[in-house]
Design an enzyme around this catalytic site. Structure first.
Site, PDB file in Angstrom:
ATOM      1  N   TYR A 129     -15.485 -13.502  36.548  1.00 34.90           N
ATOM      2  CA  TYR A 129     -14.043 -14.308  36.375  1.00 34.90           C
ATOM      3  C   TYR A 129     -13.340 -13.589  37.461  1.00 34.90           C
ATOM      4  CZ  TYR A 129      -9.318 -14.334  34.543  1.00 34.90           C
ATOM      5  OH  TYR A 129      -7.862 -14.442  34.414  1.00 34.90           O
ATOM      6  N   HIS A 130     -12.609 -14.563  38.097  1.00 40.56           N
ATOM      7  CA  HIS A 130     -11.816 -14.191  39.359  1.00 40.56           C
ATOM      8  C   HIS A 130     -10.277 -13.826  39.011  1.00 40.56           C
ATOM      9  CE1 HIS A 130     -10.666 -14.817  43.411  1.00 40.56           C
ATOM     10  NE2 HIS A 130     -11.854 -15.354  43.794  1.00 40.56           N
ATOM     11  N   GLY A 131      -9.989 -12.686  39.568  1.00 38.92           N
ATOM     12  CA  GLY A 131      -8.486 -12.011  39.202  1.00 38.92           C
ATOM     13  C   GLY A 131      -7.704 -12.664  40.332  1.00 38.92           C
ATOM     14  N   SER A 196     -18.113 -17.175  41.540  1.00 43.00           N
ATOM     15  CA  SER A 196     -17.058 -17.196  40.339  1.00 43.00           C
ATOM     16  C   SER A 196     -16.961 -18.665  40.349  1.00 43.00           C
ATOM     17  CB  SER A 196     -15.793 -16.641  40.939  1.00 43.00           C
ATOM     18  OG  SER A 196     -14.591 -16.974  39.998  1.00 43.00           O
ATOM     19  N   GLU A 202      -8.905 -20.563  39.632  1.00 40.11           N
ATOM     20  CA  GLU A 202      -8.784 -19.590  38.582  1.00 40.11           C
ATOM     21  C   GLU A 202      -7.827 -18.422  39.060  1.00 40.11           C
ATOM     22  OE1 GLU A 202     -11.940 -18.837  35.388  1.00 40.11           O
ATOM     23  OE2 GLU A 202     -12.543 -16.881  36.988  1.00 40.11           O
TER      24      GLU A 202
END
Length: 330
Positions: A129-131, A196, A202
């Site tokens: 998951y990409h912050g 990702s 995202e």
């Protein structure tokens, strides 16, 4: 005549509690006009808080450029050794990994849970998951290099390769833009590769609800199938509390869709606790389709979010959790 402190002690209702407390502190500290000092300090805090929140995210970029400067110095110093060694950059990678690992430990108390799921040798595709800023992945790469002695390749967005000065950093840490065939080649060569699927979209458009923004992307799944490798899902707790993006607003969405550049401002850099969780590997299955594998992987990442992340994320709670637990340990 009754003075202010006597009025406070007498319990008269004519004077507010906070005013009473200030007068008592003035008497105790021997300072006059304490309320004026407090008002001035409050004003400074109000003025500078937005600046601090906007500056902290770019401190990470400063660290990246500091890393690049170090790599250039290292390159010049070791240029004569290049002809005699096939591991010219190992010393630089170890030094940089140690620095980033130290920053992770001090600022975020960073932890990785499930490191044993990363193979000691052989290929694997890590899906994460990409912050808003993927600082968790920088920390993760450092951990992998320190504890496993392995370099984890990563697929980066095309705009990263256009950032001035980043080319050396991307080369040394084996970042690539693709294409799919190159990813398959890297995995077939026995390397670790991270992707990702949400990418910049995202990073900009997800928020404290941690919604996965992958759309219909399934290219990563086809890469895993073609290379016949397992997929390891990955998620970092509180990554959205560390850094936040305003990319979800209509204006910045339009700018990204129009120019494919992340123009949205960010804020944060908060020292929240970051924990990276690695899920159980999804083994290679020759009978599964790319669509099915993509959905299976998305469900695995979502399961990590559901299990380990408070929804919606809250910056204050994340900070309190970090420092409250730190005090308990001490």
């Amino acid at each position: 005549m009754i003075d202010k402190n006597q009025t406070c002690v007498a319990g008269q209702d004519s004077m507010p509690y906070m005013t009473c407390l200030i007068h008592i502190l003035e008497e105790w500290l021997g300072v006059e006009q304490l309320e004026d000092y407090l008002n001035f300090a409050n004003h400074l805090l109000w003025v500078f808080t937005p600046l601090i929140l906007l500056i902290l995210p770019y401190f990470t970029i400063f660290l990246l450029y500091l890393t690049i400067i170090f790599l250039h110095i290292y390159k010049r110093k070791n240029v004569l050794k290049e002809a005699y060694s096939h591991n010219l950059w190992d010393g630089a990678r170890k030094t940089v990994a140690t620095l980033w690992d130290g920053h992770a430990a001090v600022w975020h108390g960073y932890e990785v849970h499930g490191m044993e799921k990363i193979p000691e040798e052989g290929p694997a595709l890590i899906i994460f998951y990409h912050g808003a800023i993927p600082i968790d992945f920088y920390y993760f790469m450092a951990k992998i290099f320190i504890h496993k002695g392995r370099t984890c390749r990563v697929v980066a967005d095309h705009f990263v390769f256009k950032i001035p000065g980043f080319s050396l950093l991307l080369d040394v840490f084996c970042a690539l833009h693709g294409p799919r065939e190159k990813c398959v080649e890297i995995l077939r060569s026995g390397h670790l590769l991270a992707i990702s699927p949400g990418g910049v979209r995202e990073a900009l458009m997800s928020d404290e609800t941690y919604n996965i923004v992958w759309g219909n992307r399934k290219g990563f799944a086809q890469v895993a199938i073609d290379a016949k490798v397992p997929i390891i899902p990955m998620f970092t707790q509180n990554i959205r509390e560390g850094f936040r993006s305003l990319g979800g607003t209509r204006l910045f969405r339009w700018l990204y869709e129009k120019f494919r550049y992340p123009f949205a401002p960010m804020y944060g850099g908060f020292p929240v606790k970051l924990r990276t969780y690695l899920g159980d590997p999804i083994p290679y299955d020759p009978k599964i389709t790319a669509e099915e594998l993509a959905e299976k992987t998305k469900n695995a990442v979502q399961a990590l979010i559901d299990q380990h992340q408070r929804i919606p994320g809250n910056i204050t709670s994340a900070l309190l959790e970090r420092f409250h637990k730190k005090q308990e340990v001490n």
